[in-house]
Design a protein around this motif. Structure first.
Motif, PDB file in Angstrom:
ATOM      1  N   LEU A 206     -74.736 -19.501 -24.350  1.00  0.00           N
ATOM      2  CA  LEU A 206     -75.879 -20.231 -23.815  1.00  0.00           C
ATOM      3  C   LEU A 206     -77.229 -19.664 -24.245  1.00  0.00           C
ATOM      4  O   LEU A 206     -78.258 -20.333 -24.107  1.00  0.00           O
ATOM      5  N   LEU A 207     -77.233 -18.462 -24.791  1.00  0.00           N
ATOM      6  CA  LEU A 207     -78.481 -17.850 -25.238  1.00  0.00           C
ATOM      7  C   LEU A 207     -79.209 -18.699 -26.293  1.00  0.00           C
ATOM      8  O   LEU A 207     -80.422 -18.910 -26.170  1.00  0.00           O
ATOM      9  N   PRO A 208     -78.512 -19.256 -27.304  1.00  0.00           N
ATOM     10  CA  PRO A 208     -79.222 -20.088 -28.281  1.00  0.00           C
ATOM     11  C   PRO A 208     -79.856 -21.347 -27.681  1.00  0.00           C
ATOM     12  O   PRO A 208     -80.742 -21.948 -28.279  1.00  0.00           O
ATOM     13  N   LEU A 209     -79.419 -21.731 -26.481  1.00  0.00           N
ATOM     14  CA  LEU A 209     -79.990 -22.896 -25.802  1.00  0.00           C
ATOM     15  C   LEU A 209     -81.153 -22.498 -24.894  1.00  0.00           C
ATOM     16  O   LEU A 209     -81.701 -23.332 -24.179  1.00  0.00           O
ATOM     17  N   GLY A 210     -81.488 -21.189 -24.907  1.00  0.00           N
ATOM     18  CA  GLY A 210     -82.641 -20.737 -24.137  1.00  0.00           C
ATOM     19  C   GLY A 210     -82.323 -20.163 -22.770  1.00  0.00           C
ATOM     20  O   GLY A 210     -83.229 -19.921 -21.975  1.00  0.00           O
ATOM     21  N   PHE A 211     -81.053 -19.904 -22.488  1.00  0.00           N
ATOM     22  CA  PHE A 211     -80.671 -19.359 -21.184  1.00  0.00           C
ATOM     23  C   PHE A 211     -80.298 -17.892 -21.352  1.00  0.00           C
ATOM     24  O   PHE A 211     -79.360 -17.560 -22.052  1.00  0.00           O
ATOM     25  N   LYS A 212     -81.041 -17.023 -20.669  1.00  0.00           N
ATOM     26  CA  LYS A 212     -80.829 -15.591 -20.790  1.00  0.00           C
ATOM     27  C   LYS A 212     -80.270 -15.052 -19.486  1.00  0.00           C
ATOM     28  O   LYS A 212     -80.693 -15.453 -18.406  1.00  0.00           O
ATOM     29  N   SER A 213     -79.334 -14.125 -19.604  1.00  0.00           N
ATOM     30  CA  SER A 213     -78.743 -13.495 -18.426  1.00  0.00           C
ATOM     31  C   SER A 213     -79.789 -12.647 -17.706  1.00  0.00           C
ATOM     32  O   SER A 213     -80.606 -11.985 -18.334  1.00  0.00           O
ATOM     33  N   ASP A 214     -79.748 -12.677 -16.383  1.00  0.00           N
ATOM     34  CA  ASP A 214     -80.648 -11.859 -15.575  1.00  0.00           C
ATOM     35  C   ASP A 214     -80.204 -10.402 -15.520  1.00  0.00           C
ATOM     36  O   ASP A 214     -80.946  -9.535 -15.098  1.00  0.00           O
ATOM     37  N   HIS A 215     -78.946 -10.155 -15.914  1.00  0.00           N
ATOM     38  CA  HIS A 215     -78.373  -8.819 -15.767  1.00  0.00           C
ATOM     39  C   HIS A 215     -77.839  -8.314 -17.101  1.00  0.00           C
ATOM     40  O   HIS A 215     -77.043  -8.980 -17.744  1.00  0.00           O
ATOM     41  N   ASP A 216     -78.279  -7.125 -17.480  1.00  0.00           N
ATOM     42  CA  ASP A 216     -77.751  -6.519 -18.693  1.00  0.00           C
ATOM     43  C   ASP A 216     -76.321  -6.041 -18.480  1.00  0.00           C
ATOM     44  O   ASP A 216     -75.501  -6.080 -19.382  1.00  0.00           O
ATOM     45  N   ASP A 217     -76.036  -5.569 -17.272  1.00  0.00           N
ATOM     46  CA  ASP A 217     -74.693  -5.095 -16.948  1.00  0.00           C
ATOM     47  C   ASP A 217     -74.168  -5.928 -15.779  1.00  0.00           C
ATOM     48  O   ASP A 217     -74.592  -5.737 -14.637  1.00  0.00           O
ATOM     49  N   TYR A 218     -73.286  -6.850 -16.079  1.00  0.00           N
ATOM     50  CA  TYR A 218     -72.738  -7.752 -15.070  1.00  0.00           C
ATOM     51  C   TYR A 218     -71.909  -6.958 -14.060  1.00  0.00           C
ATOM     52  O   TYR A 218     -70.985  -6.232 -14.436  1.00  0.00           O
ATOM     53  N   ALA A 219     -72.242  -7.051 -12.786  1.00  0.00           N
ATOM     54  CA  ALA A 219     -71.548  -6.344 -11.710  1.00  0.00           C
ATOM     55  C   ALA A 219     -70.965  -7.380 -10.742  1.00  0.00           C
ATOM     56  O   ALA A 219     -71.660  -7.835  -9.829  1.00  0.00           O
ATOM     57  N   PRO A 220     -69.712  -7.792 -10.952  1.00  0.00           N
ATOM     58  CA  PRO A 220     -69.149  -8.855 -10.115  1.00  0.00           C
ATOM     59  C   PRO A 220     -68.989  -8.447  -8.654  1.00  0.00           C
ATOM     60  O   PRO A 220     -68.576  -7.331  -8.347  1.00  0.00           O
ATOM     61  N   HIS A 221     -69.364  -9.354  -7.774  1.00  0.00           N
ATOM     62  CA  HIS A 221     -69.204  -9.183  -6.340  1.00  0.00           C
ATOM     63  C   HIS A 221     -69.183 -10.579  -5.714  1.00  0.00           C
ATOM     64  O   HIS A 221     -69.677 -11.531  -6.295  1.00  0.00           O
ATOM     65  N   LEU A 222     -68.599 -10.669  -4.556  1.00  0.00           N
ATOM     66  CA  LEU A 222     -68.496 -11.943  -3.846  1.00  0.00           C
ATOM     67  C   LEU A 222     -69.452 -11.894  -2.655  1.00  0.00           C
ATOM     68  O   LEU A 222     -69.218 -11.159  -1.690  1.00  0.00           O
ATOM     69  N   THR A 223     -70.546 -12.640  -2.729  1.00  0.00           N
ATOM     70  CA  THR A 223     -71.527 -12.651  -1.643  1.00  0.00           C
ATOM     71  C   THR A 223     -70.900 -13.320  -0.412  1.00  0.00           C
ATOM     72  O   THR A 223     -70.320 -14.406  -0.509  1.00  0.00           O
ATOM     73  N   LEU A 224     -71.017 -12.651   0.725  1.00  0.00           N
ATOM     74  CA  LEU A 224     -70.472 -13.172   1.983  1.00  0.00           C
ATOM     75  C   LEU A 224     -71.563 -13.639   2.940  1.00  0.00           C
ATOM     76  O   LEU A 224     -71.380 -14.622   3.655  1.00  0.00           O
ATOM     77  N   ALA A 225     -72.676 -12.911   2.985  1.00  0.00           N
ATOM     78  CA  ALA A 225     -73.752 -13.254   3.932  1.00  0.00           C
ATOM     79  C   ALA A 225     -75.077 -12.698   3.439  1.00  0.00           C
ATOM     80  O   ALA A 225     -75.114 -11.766   2.639  1.00  0.00           O
ATOM     81  N   ARG A 226     -76.142 -13.308   3.964  1.00  0.00           N
ATOM     82  CA  ARG A 226     -77.498 -12.833   3.689  1.00  0.00           C
ATOM     83  C   ARG A 226     -78.194 -12.600   5.026  1.00  0.00           C
ATOM     84  O   ARG A 226     -78.061 -13.403   5.944  1.00  0.00           O
ATOM     85  N   GLY A 227     -78.960 -11.513   5.069  1.00  0.00           N
ATOM     86  CA  GLY A 227     -79.737 -11.217   6.265  1.00  0.00           C
ATOM     87  C   GLY A 227     -81.061 -11.951   6.225  1.00  0.00           C
ATOM     88  O   GLY A 227     -81.395 -12.638   5.260  1.00  0.00           O
ATOM     89  N   LYS A 228     -81.818 -11.781   7.265  1.00  0.00           N
ATOM     90  CA  LYS A 228     -83.162 -12.360   7.314  1.00  0.00           C
ATOM     91  C   LYS A 228     -84.039 -11.701   6.252  1.00  0.00           C
ATOM     92  O   LYS A 228     -83.607 -10.803   5.546  1.00  0.00           O
ATOM     93  N   GLU A 229     -85.274 -12.116   6.167  1.00  0.00           N
ATOM     94  CA  GLU A 229     -86.208 -11.647   5.133  1.00  0.00           C
ATOM     95  C   GLU A 229     -86.231 -10.122   4.991  1.00  0.00           C
ATOM     96  O   GLU A 229     -86.258  -9.590   3.889  1.00  0.00           O
ATOM     97  N   HIS A 230     -86.226  -9.397   6.097  1.00  0.00           N
ATOM     98  CA  HIS A 230     -86.301  -7.939   6.041  1.00  0.00           C
ATOM     99  C   HIS A 230     -84.949  -7.290   6.322  1.00  0.00           C
ATOM    100  O   HIS A 230     -84.885  -6.132   6.720  1.00  0.00           O
ATOM    101  N   GLY A 231     -83.887  -8.017   6.101  1.00  0.00           N
ATOM    102  CA  GLY A 231     -82.562  -7.472   6.307  1.00  0.00           C
ATOM    103  C   GLY A 231     -82.050  -7.687   7.722  1.00  0.00           C
ATOM    104  O   GLY A 231     -82.722  -8.258   8.565  1.00  0.00           O
ATOM    105  N   ASP A 232     -80.828  -7.225   7.943  1.00  0.00           N
ATOM    106  CA  ASP A 232     -80.157  -7.439   9.218  1.00  0.00           C
ATOM    107  C   ASP A 232     -79.325  -6.198   9.518  1.00  0.00           C
ATOM    108  O   ASP A 232     -78.327  -5.933   8.844  1.00  0.00           O
TER     109      ASP A 232
END
Length: 183
Positions: A112-138
């Protein structure tokens, strides 16, 4: 269209994560919990993309299928991002054939890079997001990290790469690329 590439982990693992989320919700009732129907591992976030580009995205992703064999991942344990006392994100650890996952992610990013899409991460660290806290954490998410310690949530077979469109809380598959290389 707000697009991202991802993999899913199958119905069996989704069911097990659903059970675990019910247990964890009681520990952090104010957190924003993921919807299990949208459970996925993001490979590359593309952002806002004109619908007219779907064809070129499909053409760029299609060759990846024959280059990758299906593989198995497991999920268990976990941790958090943000302050240790007020985490912003609760995640479960991804294990198993992580090398195959990282290879698929790197190949997706390169395609996808030639189409203009660049990865946000140089080193991909897989994880499964379960929850998000409020703005300042939880602070309650700290107990969830402790509750995940040593827990095994099961495994799932990865057999396709998916280009999803994010429509609010719903994720709609727009392109599916089966992984067809023989192991």
């Amino acid at each position: 269209m707000r697009l991202f590439t991802a993999i899913t982990l199958g119905k069996t693992l989704e069911a097990r994560v659903t059970e675990e989320l019910e247990r964890l919700r009681a520990l952090a009732p104010r957190a924003r919990w993921v919807r299990v129907e949208g459970l996925h591992l993001t490979l590359l976030f593309l952002g806002e993309v004109d619908r007219a580009r779907l064809g070129e995205l499909r053409a760029a992703l299609a060759p990846l299928g024959p280059r990758h064999a299906p593989f198995t991942l497991s999920v268990g344990g976990g941790g958090s991002f943000g302050s240790p006392s007020r985490p912003r994100v609760l995640w479960a650890d991804v294990r198993g054939d992580v090398a195959a996952l990282k290879a698929l992610q790197a190949d997706t990013a390169a395609a996808l890079l030639p189409l203009g899409f660049k990865s946000d991460h140089d080193d991909y660290a897989p994880h499964l997001t379960l929850a998000r806290g409020k703005e300042h954490g939880d602070a309650d998410l700290v107990r969830c990290v402790e509750a995940l310690s040593g827990r095994e949530l099961g495994e799932g077979r990865v057999d396709r790469l998916i280009l999803f469109e994010s429509q609010g809380a719903n994720y709609v598959p727009r392109v599916e690329v089966p992984l067809t290389r023989a192991p």
